[in-house]
Every structure is written in structure tokens, then in C-alpha cells.
Write a protein that holds these residues in place. Structure first.
Motif, short mmCIF file in Angstrom:
data_model
loop_
_atom_site.label_atom_id
_atom_site.label_comp_id
_atom_site.label_asym_id
_atom_site.label_seq_id
_atom_site.Cartn_x
_atom_site.Cartn_y
_atom_site.Cartn_z
N GLN A 36 0.85 -1.20 0.00
CA GLN A 36 0.00 0.00 0.00
C GLN A 36 0.89 1.25 0.00
O GLN A 36 1.91 1.27 0.67
N ILE A 38 2.43 4.64 1.08
CA ILE A 38 2.52 5.25 2.41
C ILE A 38 1.90 6.64 2.34
O ILE A 38 2.26 7.45 1.50
N MET A 39 0.91 6.86 3.20
CA MET A 39 0.16 8.11 3.16
C MET A 39 0.82 9.19 4.03
O MET A 39 1.19 8.92 5.16
N ASN A 40 0.88 10.33 3.50
CA ASN A 40 1.28 11.51 4.25
C ASN A 40 2.46 11.30 5.20
O ASN A 40 2.31 11.44 6.40
N ALA A 47 5.11 6.43 9.32
CA ALA A 47 3.88 6.44 8.51
C ALA A 47 2.84 5.47 9.04
O ALA A 47 1.66 5.65 8.84
N ARG A 48 3.28 4.41 9.73
CA ARG A 48 2.30 3.42 10.21
C ARG A 48 1.52 3.94 11.41
O ARG A 48 0.39 3.58 11.62
N ASN A 51 -1.12 6.91 10.59
CA ASN A 51 -2.35 6.52 9.92
C ASN A 51 -3.48 6.18 10.88
O ASN A 51 -4.51 5.65 10.47
N THR A 52 -3.30 6.47 12.16
CA THR A 52 -4.42 6.36 13.09
C THR A 52 -4.62 7.76 13.68
O THR A 52 -3.66 8.52 13.81
N ALA A 56 -1.68 10.34 14.83
CA ALA A 56 -1.52 11.68 14.26
C ALA A 56 -1.44 12.72 15.37
O ALA A 56 -0.59 13.61 15.34
N PRO A 112 -8.87 8.20 5.59
CA PRO A 112 -7.71 7.32 5.42
C PRO A 112 -6.41 7.98 5.85
O PRO A 112 -5.49 7.31 6.31
N VAL A 113 -6.33 9.28 5.70
CA VAL A 113 -5.19 10.04 6.20
C VAL A 113 -5.74 10.95 7.30
O VAL A 113 -6.39 11.94 7.02
#
Lengths: 171, 106
Positions: A36, A38-40, A47-48, A51-52, A56, A112-113
């Protein structure tokens, strides 16, 4: 056997096939998760965990406590869809040289982000107020976290009902 | 990238001046698929900054959580007549610029 089939062999083969499929799935799943994008990836943040929503918030708080108050997050109580929801955040601050708002972060519970935006303010702004439009992936609670010049964190949260979410349907 | 900036033209020294800006941009989330099932790559304006008289006064780091055609409204304290300049860049390195002049009296 009347029709030439041997049920026990089939069952054994079926079981073997199932076991093999389970084994393949076991290895395939984490690989797919890794594949997947890696978001933002905020600088210096894993990054893991970002994503919650909690991850954040923690990436900004870095262990510091946040208190409710001084921040006012305004969202409509309900939105027809989540593509473009008006959002206003205001912090009770004189915005002087010595007492101002350093940053405001918007964290979504369901996107999602989770970290939607970070605004970096300063004493030159005169008024600690930012308005924008956000995307929301469903009914949720949105948190606005503000850091003042003395380092303290304050927050407000707003609940919003979103009838048709963004993200999933081409928004 | 087309953008529209609106700033109060005249202001009294010390007063907050309202800045409103809309930038034409899809703010592509990266979660959309086209008709052939290909994922549309994520492309958002991730960095936005505003300078007044050459000094950075406001900066935004945005993600896919900001709606398409991003709109921002914020304030800048009127200190002296000068330009309010906004610059931004997306993830394909396309950048944009918009500015407006504010005249400060008193």
C-alpha cells in the motif's frame, strides 16, 4: 465405488489445498499491506502510526497533554456529502508578539489520512482564525488541536453526520 | 493553476486584514480509480505559504483531507502598505502564485 470417485482422497486433497491456501494467505497478507502506498509521511513520523487518529495527534503532541478550551472548531452538524464541508477554526488568543498561536492541526477520526491539514500561524496574523473546506469520509468526530506560543496544547472537537462520504465514490 | 485572491484593499494600521484565496486544483486523493481500474496517483497541494512585505506570515501543510479547489481564509495584521503574496506547490511540483496589494492608512 459406483461412480469411480474416491471420496476420502478428495477430502484429503481438499484439506491439503485449504491448508496451502491458508499458508499462502498468511504470507501474502503482510506483503499486500506493505505494498500500500505510504500516506502523508510527515517528517520524522512513522507512517504506520500517523495513519491512526491517535498516532496523528501523538506525532504533534510528542507526549505533551492537551486541554479542551480556547479553540473553537465550527463544522455543520450534518452534511449531505463529505466532498466539501465548510470548516472554521478560531483560537482565543491576542496574537501579540509574546502570546500567539503557533499551529493548528485538523485530525479526522475516519479519513484514510487522519491528519487533514496543519496551519502554521504567527504573531503577524492579528487574528487566530482559519477557514477552509474539508473532505470527510463518513460520520465522525473532527479534532482541532492548537499549540500556543508558550507550548501548551488546546483542542476542540466537533461531531458531524455525513450522509455520503468522500473518498470511496470518486470524490 | 488558476487562483483567485481577494484581499481588503484599504486597512487601518494594526487591524487584521482578511485574505481569501481559492485555487483551482483537483486535490487528487490517490484513492480514486479510472475507468480502466488504474489508481489515480495522489496529487495534492501539500504546501501553501503567504508572505506579507516579504515576511512569511502563514503557512499550510495540506493533505487529501482538504477539499478539491482548496479555499483558505485567514488574517494578516496590517502593518505597512505592501503585497500579500501566496505561493503553493503540489506533489507533481506544479507551483502557483497569486498576490494582492493592501494599502495601510494611519
Amino acid at each position: 465405488m459406483p461412480d469411480g470417485r474416491r471420496p476420502w482422497t478428495l477430502t484429503a486433497r481438499g484439506a491439503r489445498r485449504r491448508a496451502l491456501a491458508a499458508l499462502v494467505a498468511l504470507f501474502a497478507l503482510p506483503r499486500r499491506a506493505l505494498a500500500q502506498p505510504i500516506m502523508n509521511p510527515a517528517p520524522g513520523v512513522d507512517a504506520r502510526t500517523i495513519n491512526t487518529p491517535q498516532g496523528a495527534l501523538q506525532s504533534i503532541l510528542k507526549g505533551a497533554a492537551m486541554r479542551r478550551g480556547r479553540v473553537r472548531l465550527e463544522l455543520p452538524s450534518a452534511a449531505e456529502n463529505g466532498h466539501s464541508v465548510p470548516m472554521l477554526v478560531r483560537v482565543d488568543s491576542p496574537m501579540s508578539e509574546t502570546d500567539y498561536v503557533r499551529r493548528i492541526d485538523l485530525v479526522s477520526e475516519k479519513n484514510p489520512v487522519p491528519l487533514m491539514a496543519s496551519f502554521f500561524l504567527g504573531s503577524h496574523m492579528g487574528r487566530a482564525e482559519v477557514e477552509s473546506r474539508v473532505r470527510l469520509n463518513g460520520t465522525q468526530r473532527v479534532t482541532a488541536l492548537a499549540q500556543l506560543s508558550d507550548g501548551s496544547f488546546w483542542f476542540d472537537a466537533a461531531d458531524i453526520v455525513v450522509n455520503e462520504s468522500a473518498c470511496l465514490d470518486g470524490g | 493553476m488558476t487562483a483567485r485572491i481577494e484581499v481588503q484593499r484599504d486597512a487601518r494600521r494594526g487591524d487584521p486584514v482578511e485574505v481569501r484565496i481559492v485555487i483551482q486544483h483537483p486535490m487528487e486523493t490517490g484513492f480514486r480509480y479510472d475507468s480502466l481500474g488504474r489508481q489515480t496517483p495522489r496529487n495534492v497541494i501539500h504546501r501553501f505559504e503567504c508572505r506579507y512585505g516579504g515576511v512569511e506570515v502563514f503557512r499550510a501543510s495540506m493533505g487529501a483531507g482538504i477539499a478539491a479547489n482548496p479555499y483558505l481564509r485567514f488574517f494578516v495584521r496590517a502593518e505597512q502598505s505592501g503585497d500579500i503574496e501566496c505561493r503553493w506547490v503540489d506533489q507533481e511540483n506544479a507551483s502557483g502564485y497569486a498576490s494582492a496589494r493592501v494599502t495601510v492608512n494611519g
